[in-house]
Design a protein around this motif. Sequence first.
Motif, PDB file in Angstrom:
ATOM      1  N   ALA A  91       0.838  -1.208   0.000  1.00 55.47           N
ATOM      2  CA  ALA A  91       0.000   0.000   0.000  1.00 55.47           C
ATOM      3  C   ALA A  91       0.870   1.252   0.000  1.00 55.47           C
ATOM      4  O   ALA A  91       0.543   2.250  -0.655  1.00 55.47           O
ATOM      5  CB  ALA A  91      -0.918  -0.006   1.224  1.00 55.47           C
ATOM      6  N   VAL A  92       1.989   1.218   0.719  1.00 58.72           N
ATOM      7  CA  VAL A  92       2.918   2.351   0.730  1.00 58.72           C
ATOM      8  C   VAL A  92       3.543   2.539  -0.648  1.00 58.72           C
ATOM      9  O   VAL A  92       3.667   3.667  -1.148  1.00 58.72           O
ATOM     10  CB  VAL A  92       4.004   2.137   1.804  1.00 58.72           C
ATOM     11  N   ARG A  93       3.949   1.443  -1.262  1.00 58.16           N
ATOM     12  CA  ARG A  93       4.530   1.539  -2.611  1.00 58.16           C
ATOM     13  C   ARG A  93       3.539   2.144  -3.595  1.00 58.16           C
ATOM     14  O   ARG A  93       3.920   2.887  -4.502  1.00 58.16           O
ATOM     15  CB  ARG A  93       4.962   0.156  -3.098  1.00 58.16           C
ATOM     16  N   ALA A  94       2.266   1.842  -3.419  1.00 59.87           N
ATOM     17  CA  ALA A  94       1.230   2.368  -4.310  1.00 59.87           C
ATOM     18  C   ALA A  94       0.742   3.752  -3.887  1.00 59.87           C
ATOM     19  O   ALA A  94      -0.100   4.337  -4.561  1.00 59.87           O
ATOM     20  CB  ALA A  94       0.051   1.399  -4.351  1.00 59.87           C
ATOM     21  N   ARG A  95       1.282   4.264  -2.762  1.00 61.84           N
ATOM     22  CA  ARG A  95       0.815   5.542  -2.195  1.00 61.84           C
ATOM     23  C   ARG A  95      -0.710   5.554  -2.087  1.00 61.84           C
ATOM     24  O   ARG A  95      -1.388   6.482  -2.517  1.00 61.84           O
ATOM     25  CB  ARG A  95       1.316   6.731  -3.023  1.00 61.84           C
ATOM     26  N   ASP A  96      -1.229   4.515  -1.491  1.00 61.71           N
ATOM     27  CA  ASP A  96      -2.670   4.273  -1.442  1.00 61.71           C
ATOM     28  C   ASP A  96      -3.313   5.072  -0.305  1.00 61.71           C
ATOM     29  O   ASP A  96      -3.176   4.729   0.869  1.00 61.71           O
ATOM     30  CB  ASP A  96      -2.926   2.779  -1.246  1.00 61.71           C
ATOM     31  N   ALA A  97      -4.023   6.131  -0.669  1.00 62.90           N
ATOM     32  CA  ALA A  97      -4.636   7.012   0.334  1.00 62.90           C
ATOM     33  C   ALA A  97      -5.772   6.351   1.093  1.00 62.90           C
ATOM     34  O   ALA A  97      -6.228   6.889   2.109  1.00 62.90           O
ATOM     35  CB  ALA A  97      -5.139   8.286  -0.342  1.00 62.90           C
ATOM     36  N   ARG A  98      -6.248   5.197   0.626  1.00 65.31           N
ATOM     37  CA  ARG A  98      -7.320   4.512   1.355  1.00 65.31           C
ATOM     38  C   ARG A  98      -6.898   4.159   2.773  1.00 65.31           C
ATOM     39  O   ARG A  98      -7.745   4.018   3.660  1.00 65.31           O
ATOM     40  CB  ARG A  98      -7.710   3.223   0.625  1.00 65.31           C
ATOM     41  N   PHE A  99      -5.595   4.023   3.004  1.00 67.18           N
ATOM     42  CA  PHE A  99      -5.121   3.559   4.297  1.00 67.18           C
ATOM     43  C   PHE A  99      -4.524   4.672   5.147  1.00 67.18           C
ATOM     44  O   PHE A  99      -3.960   4.396   6.204  1.00 67.18           O
ATOM     45  CB  PHE A  99      -4.118   2.429   4.086  1.00 67.18           C
ATOM     46  N   ASP A 100      -4.651   5.917   4.697  1.00 65.75           N
ATOM     47  CA  ASP A 100      -4.234   7.041   5.543  1.00 65.75           C
ATOM     48  C   ASP A 100      -5.083   7.045   6.807  1.00 65.75           C
ATOM     49  O   ASP A 100      -6.315   7.078   6.747  1.00 65.75           O
ATOM     50  CB  ASP A 100      -4.416   8.363   4.803  1.00 65.75           C
ATOM     51  N   GLY A 101      -4.428   7.022   7.950  1.00 64.83           N
ATOM     52  CA  GLY A 101      -5.134   6.976   9.221  1.00 64.83           C
ATOM     53  C   GLY A 101      -5.401   5.580   9.726  1.00 64.83           C
ATOM     54  O   GLY A 101      -5.748   5.395  10.894  1.00 64.83           O
TER      55      GLY A 101
END
Length: 510
Positions: free
Chosen positions: A10-20
């Motif tokens: 998710a970090v590699r994809a810069r996936d904002a769904r998991f912010d927070g």
Amino acid sequence: MNDDEARYEAVRARDARFDGVFFTCVTSTGIYCRPSCPATTPKRANVRFHRSAAAAQADGFRACRRCRPDAVPGSAEWNVRADAVGRAMLLIADGVVDREGVTGLAARLGYSERQLRRQLVDEVGAGPVALARAQRAHAARTLLQTTTLDIAAVAFAAGFSSVRQFNDTVRQVYDRTPSRLRAAGPGPGTGTTEGIALRLAHRGPFDGDQVFDFLARRAVPGIEEVVGAPGDRRYRRTLRLPHGHGVAEVGEAGGPGWLPARLTLLDPRDLTAAVQRVRRLLDLDADPFAVRERLTADPVLGAAVAARPGVRSPGTTDPDELALRAVLGQQVTVAAARNLTAALVAAGGTLLPAPDGGLTHLFPSAAEIADAPLGGLRMPDARRTALRTLAGALAGGDLVLDPGTDREEAEQRLLALRGIGPWTAGYIRMRALADPDVLLAGDAGARHGATRLGAPGASSGQRWRPWRSYALHHLWLAASATPRAAVALHDTRPDHVAEAEPVPAASPGG
């Protein structure tokens, strides 16, 4: 996202769904970030993960200046779970630890301090003191960068017990002194008027039309107003807060992932509580990605959800107010309920020291309503009795509707009150207690919406769990496209007191 390898992807994809949802800690730099941070992706060997900003700070990491991980949306998990840890996280976010200490937090949840701390550490990697400290640091940054309060005033307004503690925390979390942190901000007074200017972060798409339409139809003159043209509206309302009153203003037209807001507070110590209550009103901590994944697979709702992926389930800034308004609105249209509530506010609300636009009052407290004659309100005696009974239960502490309340217990207490049936109890549970999994019993709007979508007779919606509240809003939106006469829903309890807030054809949704 309980697997570190999945988190790293998710970090590699810069996936904002998991912010927070989790935080990325980089051992080579000593910095923690949100998963969507635009910085160069760190090597896997240099990354560890934490469930909370407080845990990252306790592990010796400081906040990234680029992605500001302290300003991410909250996790939708706490509203879904609603267990002791989830309710504790909601109460800490509301500032309970700052106001009542860990002892007060534990008492609200019915646990010992030791039990509560152990559960929080196991689940999110930090105890209540550390979680509150992280929140105070964020409040301090906001006050430093958006107000002209002197440093000492900021320290105590943010909830710190001493200036020294404040200085140490700011340096640890942001790697800057308070003075340097203030200099790096946009500056006080950014915007048009006085108050604290904020950007309220949200996760994923946000359907401003749906949310602001919902609020505009229910805006009670004196305590609420919606101004501006569709697409650029501003919702404004008065707030009754722990240390005084305030006025909140939120704009519909924000940027990617945020809405503009301004808070005018009598006492800046109420910043944390005010922010969290506005966030709950607008459902900004929702996870629209999870909702869409679940509901788009449904044969009835799938197309409607795909067409409007950012639909929210609005909550409230004041659970007691919402509950009392739900009773006021029984068996009448939304417009009639709004007018009746406005009459109650004009007769018993607290006047602001000076009008703020169209805002003139605070909604009366439960204790004030319990003691008021209420004879001037044009409604049946049975509903007037139900209103006074509910107000008395809230004022006396027999019924508590704060974020730490056990929802099942609260619903049973509501149903035990004469004049409150399943629809009203469910509506209060959905909005006052921010339950994402409520499908109102016998709701006419839901039935009409289901018919409109080609599935006559709305079911219990078990296949929509745990997002039935969002399914309900989609059904109401579908029903709003179907002209029909105003409908009154009735209580099925033996006392046969009407319990719903029926709505006209163009405004389903109670």
